[in-house]
Design a protein around this motif. Structure first.
Motif, PDB file in Angstrom:
ATOM      1  N   ALA A 174       0.826  -1.205   0.000  1.00 48.58           N
ATOM      2  CA  ALA A 174       0.000   0.000   0.000  1.00 48.58           C
ATOM      3  C   ALA A 174       0.857   1.251   0.000  1.00 48.58           C
ATOM      4  O   ALA A 174       0.578   2.215  -0.722  1.00 48.58           O
ATOM      5  CB  ALA A 174      -0.924  -0.001   1.223  1.00 48.58           C
ATOM      6  N   PHE A 175       1.908   1.247   0.792  1.00 47.62           N
ATOM      7  CA  PHE A 175       2.751   2.428   0.955  1.00 47.62           C
ATOM      8  C   PHE A 175       3.666   2.669  -0.241  1.00 47.62           C
ATOM      9  O   PHE A 175       3.918   3.814  -0.634  1.00 47.62           O
ATOM     10  CB  PHE A 175       3.593   2.278   2.231  1.00 47.62           C
ATOM     11  N   LEU A 176       4.146   1.598  -0.842  1.00 43.10           N
ATOM     12  CA  LEU A 176       5.147   1.715  -1.904  1.00 43.10           C
ATOM     13  C   LEU A 176       4.628   1.342  -3.293  1.00 43.10           C
ATOM     14  O   LEU A 176       5.238   1.733  -4.295  1.00 43.10           O
ATOM     15  CB  LEU A 176       6.345   0.807  -1.594  1.00 43.10           C
ATOM     16  N   GLY A 177       3.520   0.602  -3.359  1.00 47.80           N
ATOM     17  CA  GLY A 177       3.131  -0.023  -4.611  1.00 47.80           C
ATOM     18  C   GLY A 177       3.805  -1.391  -4.669  1.00 47.80           C
ATOM     19  O   GLY A 177       4.928  -1.561  -4.169  1.00 47.80           O
ATOM     20  N   GLU A 178       3.136  -2.361  -5.249  1.00 53.23           N
ATOM     21  CA  GLU A 178       3.622  -3.745  -5.185  1.00 53.23           C
ATOM     22  C   GLU A 178       5.008  -3.923  -5.800  1.00 53.23           C
ATOM     23  O   GLU A 178       5.848  -4.634  -5.254  1.00 53.23           O
ATOM     24  CB  GLU A 178       2.623  -4.688  -5.860  1.00 53.23           C
ATOM     25  N   GLU A 179       5.256  -3.292  -6.936  1.00 53.12           N
ATOM     26  CA  GLU A 179       6.539  -3.485  -7.610  1.00 53.12           C
ATOM     27  C   GLU A 179       7.688  -2.903  -6.798  1.00 53.12           C
ATOM     28  O   GLU A 179       8.745  -3.529  -6.643  1.00 53.12           O
ATOM     29  CB  GLU A 179       6.502  -2.851  -9.005  1.00 53.12           C
TER      30      GLU A 179
ATOM     31  N   LYS B  18      -0.481   8.217  -5.073  1.00 50.28           N
ATOM     32  CA  LYS B  18       0.499   8.322  -6.149  1.00 50.28           C
ATOM     33  C   LYS B  18       1.286   7.025  -6.316  1.00 50.28           C
ATOM     34  O   LYS B  18       1.591   6.611  -7.442  1.00 50.28           O
ATOM     35  CB  LYS B  18       1.445   9.491  -5.887  1.00 50.28           C
ATOM     36  N   ALA B  19       1.615   6.387  -5.197  1.00 46.50           N
ATOM     37  CA  ALA B  19       2.340   5.113  -5.268  1.00 46.50           C
ATOM     38  C   ALA B  19       1.509   4.065  -5.996  1.00 46.50           C
ATOM     39  O   ALA B  19       2.039   3.252  -6.768  1.00 46.50           O
ATOM     40  CB  ALA B  19       2.691   4.629  -3.860  1.00 46.50           C
ATOM     41  N   GLN B  20       0.197   4.093  -5.776  1.00 41.59           N
ATOM     42  CA  GLN B  20      -0.690   3.129  -6.403  1.00 41.59           C
ATOM     43  C   GLN B  20      -0.897   3.416  -7.891  1.00 41.59           C
ATOM     44  O   GLN B  20      -1.289   2.536  -8.650  1.00 41.59           O
ATOM     45  CB  GLN B  20      -2.039   3.120  -5.680  1.00 41.59           C
TER      46      GLN B  20
END
Length: 315
Positions: A51-56, A99-101
């Motif tokens: 959630a915080f960073l995006g999965e990749e 934005k991360a998402q």
């Protein structure tokens, strides 16, 4: 350069793909989940990392030491702190998560940016976009390929002006992103609704009636019997879409249909991260508070989950 094929994708074709006759087109925008993993802090913090960073990006932290994770997290914190007051608020954290998402969207804009920024000044003017996208049409105003480029250009210009919040006819990266992906921006919702209604409203009366609603989703050519979902959609229109029961959808009803007020996953996650990390309970996070809970935000290869839970209990 020829960019007409790209143009077809801009006009909200991201919302739905060309469908086979019995397949249902979907114009409704739903926020995607923040992670495919289960949110269970009693087991691990994998959901929070995604959630915080995006999965990749979250995957890239798996091979880092705690020291490397904290160092990278510290740099991220400085980016999240938008007003540079030394604290991360819930609102700033929510915006960062959103934005991360949407990293895939920003990556898409980055890939296209160089095609339109012809003078390499870090901005894209309406003239640059128009000349790249419609250059051939401007030279030949009556092409025989079946497209109404004059109408398409007027529609694009209207959307560009709405994305151009300071009205200088020049788009920075954020404004150009809003132009290409209007469904992702609150201030662009009106244009998303307007363009959708123009696409569906075949008789030009400014409303969407039942026939137009079904006709947009379902192509009944060469079909003997309607699929069952068509009858269901007729009921949906009468029972839920047409709220004032006048037989058609206006702008407000169309917005409720294609841009429903979904559960705000980013807001919920921001509240969760602040609650878990705000050791002095002042409603905002210092850089130190975030780094103290680095395992919650980003983790690392050396994070011992059991020890992490003990540390969380101590705060």
């Amino acid at each position: 350069m020829e960019v007409r094929p790209l143009l077809m994708c801009f006009a909200l074709c991201v919302v739905y793909a060309t469908s086979k006759p019995t397949e249902k087109k979907d114009r409704v925008h739903h926020d995607a989940p923040l992670s495919s993993k289960e949110h269970n802090d009693g087991e691990n913090f994998d959901y929070d990392h995604d959630a915080f960073l995006g999965e990749e990006v979250a995957k890239s932290f798996d091979d880092l030491t705690p020291e490397e994770s904290k160092d990278r997290l510290g740099k991220i914190v400085e980016k999240i702190d938008d007003d540079q007051d030394g604290f991360v608020t819930e609102a700033e954290l929510k915006e960062w998560i959103k934005k991360a998402q949407k990293k895939y969207i920003y990556d898409n804009v980055d890939r296209q940016w160089k095609d339109f920024d012809m003078n390499n000044d870090g901005m894209i003017s309406w003239d640059e976009y128009k000349n790249v996208t419609y250059g051939t049409y401007l030279d030949d105003p009556e092409p025989d390929d079946g497209y109404n480029y004059k109408q398409m250009m007027a529609r694009d210009e209207r959307r560009f002006k709405m994305a151009d919040r300071n009205g200088d006819s020049i788009a920075d990266k954020e404004e150009f992103t809003a132009f290409l992906h209007p469904e992702e921006y609150e201030h662009m919702k009106e244009i998303v609704v307007l363009e959708t209604m123009e696409d569906i409203d075949k008789n030009g009366d400014g409303f969407i009636d039942l026939e137009e609603y079904i006709g947009d989703m379902y192509n009944h050519e060469d079909e003997m019997d309607e699929p069952e979902w068509v009858a269901t959609e007729r009921e949906q229109f009468s029972e839920f879409r047409d709220k004032n029961k006048d037989g058609k959808m206006d702008k407000e009803e169309t917005m409720d249909w294609i841009l429903p007020a979904d559960y705000d996953h980013a807001e919920a996650e921001a509240k969760h991260l602040v609650y878990e990390s705000d050791s002095n309970k002042d409603g905002k996070l210092s850089k130190e508070e975030i780094l103290n809970k680095y395992d919650l935000f980003v983790g690392s290869q050396a994070t011992d989950f059991g020890e992490a839970l003990v540390r969380h209990d101590e705060f």
